[in-house]
Structure formats: structure tokens, C-alpha cells
Design a protein around this motif. Structure first.
Motif, PDB file in Angstrom:
ATOM      1  N   LYS A 273       0.824  -1.202   0.000  1.00  0.00           N
ATOM      2  CA  LYS A 273       0.000   0.000   0.000  1.00  0.00           C
ATOM      3  C   LYS A 273       0.861   1.257   0.000  1.00  0.00           C
ATOM      4  O   LYS A 273       0.482   2.284  -0.570  1.00  0.00           O
ATOM      5  CB  LYS A 273      -0.944  -0.007   1.202  1.00  0.00           C
TER       6      LYS A 273
ATOM      7  N   TRP B  27       1.556   1.954  -3.508  1.00  0.00           N
ATOM      8  CA  TRP B  27       0.336   2.507  -4.123  1.00  0.00           C
ATOM      9  C   TRP B  27       0.148   3.971  -3.756  1.00  0.00           C
ATOM     10  O   TRP B  27      -0.181   4.803  -4.612  1.00  0.00           O
ATOM     11  CB  TRP B  27      -0.884   1.690  -3.684  1.00  0.00           C
TER      12      TRP B  27
ATOM     13  N   LYS C 154       0.010   6.972  -6.450  1.00  0.00           N
ATOM     14  CA  LYS C 154      -1.175   7.824  -6.493  1.00  0.00           C
ATOM     15  C   LYS C 154      -0.800   9.308  -6.459  1.00  0.00           C
ATOM     16  O   LYS C 154      -1.430  10.136  -7.121  1.00  0.00           O
ATOM     17  CB  LYS C 154      -2.088   7.483  -5.322  1.00  0.00           C
TER      18      LYS C 154
ATOM     19  N   LEU D 170       0.865  -4.051  -9.318  1.00  0.00           N
ATOM     20  CA  LEU D 170       0.656  -2.604  -9.429  1.00  0.00           C
ATOM     21  C   LEU D 170       1.447  -2.027 -10.597  1.00  0.00           C
ATOM     22  O   LEU D 170       0.936  -1.186 -11.351  1.00  0.00           O
ATOM     23  CB  LEU D 170       1.105  -1.913  -8.140  1.00  0.00           C
ATOM     24  N   THR D 171       2.682  -2.470 -10.728  1.00  0.00           N
ATOM     25  CA  THR D 171       3.560  -1.962 -11.782  1.00  0.00           C
ATOM     26  C   THR D 171       2.987  -2.263 -13.159  1.00  0.00           C
ATOM     27  O   THR D 171       2.962  -1.401 -14.050  1.00  0.00           O
ATOM     28  CB  THR D 171       4.961  -2.576 -11.640  1.00  0.00           C
TER      29      THR D 171
ATOM     30  N   ARG E 247      -0.213  -3.010 -13.928  1.00  0.00           N
ATOM     31  CA  ARG E 247      -1.491  -2.333 -14.157  1.00  0.00           C
ATOM     32  C   ARG E 247      -1.272  -0.856 -14.438  1.00  0.00           C
ATOM     33  O   ARG E 247      -1.942  -0.264 -15.310  1.00  0.00           O
ATOM     34  CB  ARG E 247      -2.400  -2.508 -12.944  1.00  0.00           C
ATOM     35  N   ALA E 248      -0.340  -0.241 -13.719  1.00  0.00           N
ATOM     36  CA  ALA E 248      -0.041   1.173 -13.958  1.00  0.00           C
ATOM     37  C   ALA E 248       0.465   1.389 -15.378  1.00  0.00           C
ATOM     38  O   ALA E 248       0.144   2.395 -16.023  1.00  0.00           O
ATOM     39  CB  ALA E 248       0.989   1.664 -12.945  1.00  0.00           C
TER      40      ALA E 248
END
Length: 251
Positions: free
Chosen positions: A117, A120, A124, A165-166, A168-169
Motif C-alpha cells: 500500500k 500505491w 497515487k 501494481l507496476t 497495471r499502472a
């Protein structure tokens, strides 16, 4: 290095180990660096090292579990240097080798809150500023535990999540000119690993013997990869977990 000079970089966990070496490498390439860490003494030392070599750097105390801290970190880059081009989201904690059913929920929550998180939260805050600037490059620190079953369950889960995350970003923000990649270090000679070695010399010798390279990794080897991934030389490298482990996972 192509495209790094005169840019602005944020490095979390910049007060020691891989983060410190990444901050130094960005500065060597003539980027201005925001050094972020919860460790004020370590962060100040990194800044002093950069400034001592004629570079530009600012420390900001940052707890990546606190969204206000993370927002302030990005705002520091804007206020001090006028923008944000690169980020190495590196702050994290290590596991203690506990088996899945043997740690409590608080330990799980802490690991995920910092390692996953926390990344993230950084993304963000960083992404909108890079998008407004016309693009940039972000590297997140995962681990060999992010692409294998190494490490305890909560550590492995957090590091697998960083890769998710990497990726999807990358899909979400490629059209904004932002590239995302992850580095997956093996056993690196950082203060964290050094402390573990002091606590259990025999175990560290066993681990080192199992690395085909026959040694621990140097934080500078990770740092150089991070800065390369942020450079124009890596302009077609997107959404990749880059394993840097001395051959550990080749076995």
C-alpha cells in the motif's frame, strides 16, 4: 545517462542501502533528488553525500503509511525543483522468515501497509504530477520473492503485489507518457541484510553459498539498473519485473 540530466527524482527509503545508492546515482547523472525516508539521520546523511559532490538534494521525512506524508513528499519536489520526472518507490521492510500460520494479523497488516500500500500511495501522488509534466518514469522495488516462493507469505504477497501494481499502472498510464518497471533484488549487501548476518552467521554463509555468483549483490548494482530504467536508453522497457539476483532464481 540519456535523459536523466536536469530531471527531478524522488527516492523513498533513500536514507540507506539501495535507496541511498539510487539517490547518489541520480545525482551523479545531474538530476535533482528528493530523498525521502522515515529515518531522518540517514536521509540527512544521503543529502550531505550528494551535496558534498556538488549535487542537488533535499531531504523530506516520509512515512509511506501516511498519505499526507507522501503528498508532502511530492509537493517538496514541486516546490524545490519545479516538477517530477522520476521516482524510485523503494521504501519497505523485510520478513522474519515466519511460516504463514505463525504470524498474527497485525504483522500481515503492517507488511502490506508498508510494502504494497505504501507503493500505491506513492504512485497515487506521483502519477498526476508526471502526467501534467508530459511523462516520466517510475521504478518500484519488488524482490525475488515477488516472482518466486522465497520469503514468508506476507512478504511474498506484498512483493508479488508490487509487480501487479507496476503492470497495471503501465496499462493505465502509458498513454500519459509514464513508464513503470520493477526491480527484483536478490540478497543484497544492505544494512538490513548485514544485521541479519550478524544475528545468524551460519545461515548467511549458507545463503551466500547458494548464490551462483558466489557473493551478495552490491546496492550500487540495483541503483544503476533503476537509473537506467528511468533513462531514455530504456524507453521501450515497460511493465517489467527486472530480476537482479546473481543467478539465484536460475537454479
Amino acid at each position: 545517462m540519456n535523459g536523466i540530466k536536469d530531471g527531478v527524482a524522488i527516492v523513498t527509503g533513500g536514507g540507506s542501502g539501495i535507496g541511498r545508492q539510487t539517490a547518489l546515482r541520480f545525482a551523479e547523472e545531474e538530476a535533482s533528488v528528493v530523498v525521502a525516508d522515515i529515518d531522518e539521520e540517514g536521509g540527512d546523511e544521503t543529502v550531505e553525500l550528494i551535496q558534498g559532490d556538488g549535487g542537488e538534494a533535499t531531504f523530506v521525512r516520509t512515512d509511506v503509511t501516511d498519505s499526507d506524508d507522501v503528498d508532502a513528499m511530492v509537493q517538496t519536489a514541486l516546490d524545490e525543483y519545479g516538477g517530477l520526472d522520476f521516482a524510485h518507490n523503494n521504501a519497505g521492510i523485510a520478513d522474519e522468515g515466519t511460516r504463514l500460520a505463525e504470524y498474527d494479523e497485525a504483522a500481515w497488516d503492517r507488511m502490506i501497509d508498508i510494502n504494497l500500500k505504501g507503493v500505491w500511495r506513492c504512485l497515487k501522488a506521483e502519477i498526476p504530477e508526471m502526467a501534467d509534466r508530459g511523462g516520466g518514469a517510475i521504478v518500484n522495488t519488488s524482490s525475488v520473492a515477488g516472482v518466486s516462493a522465497n520469503g514468508s507469505a506476507h512478504y511474498a504477497a506484498s512483493k508479488h503485489g508490487v509487480i501487479g501494481l507496476t503492470r497495471r499502472a503501465t496499462v493505465d498510464y502509458a498513454e500519459d507518457g509514464i513508464r513503470f518497471n520493477a526491480v527484483c533484488p536478490g540478497v543484497i549487501d544492505t544494512p538490513m541484510v548485514q544485521q541479519a548476518g550478524e544475528d545468524n552467521t551460519e545461515e548467511m554463509e549458507r545463503i551466500t553459498a547458494g548464490i551462483p555468483a558466489g557473493r551478495l549483490g552490491d546496492p550500487q548494482e540495483i541503483a544503476s539498473t533503476v537509473v537506467w530504467l528511468c533513462s531514455e536508453d530504456a524507453s521501450y522497457v515497460m511493465g517489467q519485473p527486472i530480476v537482479i539476483d546473481g543467478g539465484l532464481l536460475a537454479q
